[in-house]
Motif scaffolding. Sequence first.
Motif, short mmCIF file in Angstrom:
data_model
loop_
_atom_site.label_atom_id
_atom_site.label_comp_id
_atom_site.label_asym_id
_atom_site.label_seq_id
_atom_site.Cartn_x
_atom_site.Cartn_y
_atom_site.Cartn_z
N LEU A 20 -1.63 5.61 0.54
CA LEU A 20 -3.11 5.62 0.54
C LEU A 20 -3.87 6.62 1.22
O LEU A 20 -3.59 6.87 2.37
CB LEU A 20 -3.58 4.36 0.99
CG LEU A 20 -5.07 3.92 0.90
CD1 LEU A 20 -5.49 3.47 -0.55
CD2 LEU A 20 -5.45 2.81 2.08
N ILE A 80 0.92 -1.07 -0.05
CA ILE A 80 0.09 0.06 0.05
C ILE A 80 0.79 1.17 -0.05
O ILE A 80 1.82 1.41 0.90
CB ILE A 80 -0.84 0.19 1.16
CG1 ILE A 80 -1.74 -1.14 1.15
CG2 ILE A 80 -1.90 1.25 1.35
CD1 ILE A 80 -2.72 -1.48 2.45
N PRO A 121 -10.01 4.07 -2.86
CA PRO A 121 -9.18 5.08 -2.24
C PRO A 121 -9.24 6.46 -3.04
O PRO A 121 -9.71 6.32 -4.12
CB PRO A 121 -7.79 4.55 -2.41
CG PRO A 121 -7.86 3.15 -2.72
CD PRO A 121 -9.26 2.97 -3.31
#
Lengths: 223, 252
Positions: free
Chosen positions: B11, B8, B61
Motif C-alpha cells: 500500500l 494490506i 490508496p
Amino acid sequence: MNAAIWHEIGIGVGETLYMSVIATLLSYVIGLPLGIILAATDKHGLKPNVIVNKGLGVIVNILRSIPFLILFVTLIPLTRVLVGTTIGAPATIVALVFAASPFVARLTETSFKEVDSGVIEAALACGASTPKILIKVVIPEALPSLISNAAIAFVTVIGYSAMAGFCGGGGLGAIAINYGYYRGNTDIMIITVVIIVAIVQIFQESGLKIAKLRDRRKKHKNK
Amino acid sequence: MTDNIITINNLCKSYKTDSGEVAALSEINLTVRKGEILGIIGSSGAGKSTLVRCVNLLERPTSGQVLFEGTDIASLKRKELLKLRRSIGMIFQNFNLLSQRNVLKNVLFPLEIAGTAKSERVDTASRLLKEVGLSDKLKAYPSQLSGGQKQRVAIARALALNPQVLLCDEATSALDPETTAQILSLIKDFNSKYGLTTVVITHELGVIRRICDRVAVLDRGKITEIGAVKEVFTSPQSDAAKRLLAYEGGAL
Ligand SMILES: Nc1ncnc2c1ncn2[C@@H]1O[C@H](COP(=O)(O)OP(=O)(O)OP(=O)(O)O)[C@@H](O)[C@H]1O
Ligand SMILES: [Mg+2]
C-alpha cells in the motif's frame, strides 16, 4: 397626523412584512440548494468539484455585487414578464429574490462549512451515503447557525424592501418616500423609520434566541 | 482459507500538495488476524491515521491493495463499499459525536443509516449503552458529557451494527490516564467477549502494552517492525522501535 395616515402606515407594515416574508422564503428555495452545492463542491467538501464551485461562485458574487436599486431597475423588463407589473409589492418581490438568493447561498454555505469535518467523517465511517449525510448530519448539525443566519437574511431583505420604496416598490419604504420625503412630512418619516428599526430588532433578536435554544452544544440544565 | 481478516499489500499513499508530492505511506504490508488486537504505533505524522483510513476507504490508496476477508475493497461498487463500512466500526480521538443529537440518538444513527427495523433500533442502542455503562445518560447531549463518557458513546455507536472490526484512531489520546485505562479495558472486554478484531492506533507505548497482542511500528510512512508486543518491546530490532522505547525510558 390623522387616522388616514395611520391606516396607510398599518397597510405599509403589512405590505413590508408580506413582501419580505415571501421574498425570504423564495430566496431560501433558490439559495439553500445553491449553498449546499457551494459547500459540497468545495475542495474540502463531500463532493469536491472545482468547476461547479468556481462557476457558481462567480455568478453568486456578480449578483451580490450589484447594488440593490440598480438591480431593481435592471430587472424591470423581466419583472414585467414575470408578474405583469413593475411597481408595488409583486415587482419588489422579484427584485428582492434576485438580490437575496445569492446572499442566502453564501450564508447557508458558511453554516454548512462550520459543521465539524470529524463528525462527517464518523458518519462516512458508519456507511452513510452522501444524501443521508446531508439530511441526517450536515443540515441538523448546521441548524442553529442556519436559523440565526435566516434572521440576518430576513432583516437584510426588509432593508432592501424599504429601499425599493424609491422606485415604486410598496410597503413602509414607499410611505416614507411619498408622504415623508416628497411632502416634507418629517413626522411620518421618523415614524416609518422607527417602525422599520423595531421590526428589524424583533426579528433579529428572536432569530438569535431561537437558534440558541435549539443549539445543544452549550451546557444546559436538564429539567 | 486464512484467518486474516484484513490483508494490506504494497500500500502506498501520497498527497499532492503545493510543494509537490508527499508520501504519507510507502510499501505497507500488514495483516490483521481475526480476533486479535493489533496496535500500530508511531510518532506524529508517521501516517497512522492515513493507514487506518485506507482500511475503510475514507482514503483512497495511491497504489496497492487492501483485502477485507479476501475481497479487494477498491473493486467494490459504491453500495457494497457502504455495506463494508458498516462492518467496520471506527472511533476517533475527538469522539466526533453528533452535537445536536442526544446519546441514545447518536447510537441510533448507524442503525437508521443501515435501515434496521425501527422496533429493533432502540433495543440495540439501549443494550449497547448499558454495556458501556451509560444507561442513565440516554437523554443527555454530548456537550453534557465528560471525555470518557463521550468515547463510551462513540464505542456504542461504532458497535451498533455489530461490526467485525473496530478501528481506534488515537481513541484515548484526549483522555487522562485513569479514563484511558477505563476505555482500554472496555475495548479489551469487547475483544475477549465477542472476539471483536481491533486495530488500535496510538503514539503511546502504554496503550500497546496494556491491550495489544501484536504491534506494528510505523515510522515516516513505513512499517519498520511487526511482532508480538513482548518481543518487540524486549528486543526491538528497528531504530524506530528502539527510539520509541528509549523515549519512554527517558520520560519515566
Ligand atoms: N490531506 C492531506 N494532504 C496532504 N498531506 C497530508 C494529508 N493528510 C495527511 N497528510 C500528511 O501525511 C502524513 C501522515 O499523516 P497522518 O495524519 O496519517 O499522521 P498520523 O500518524 O496520524 O499523525 P498524528 O499522530 O499527528 O495524528 C503527514 O506528513 C501529513 O502531513
Ligand atoms: Mg492521526
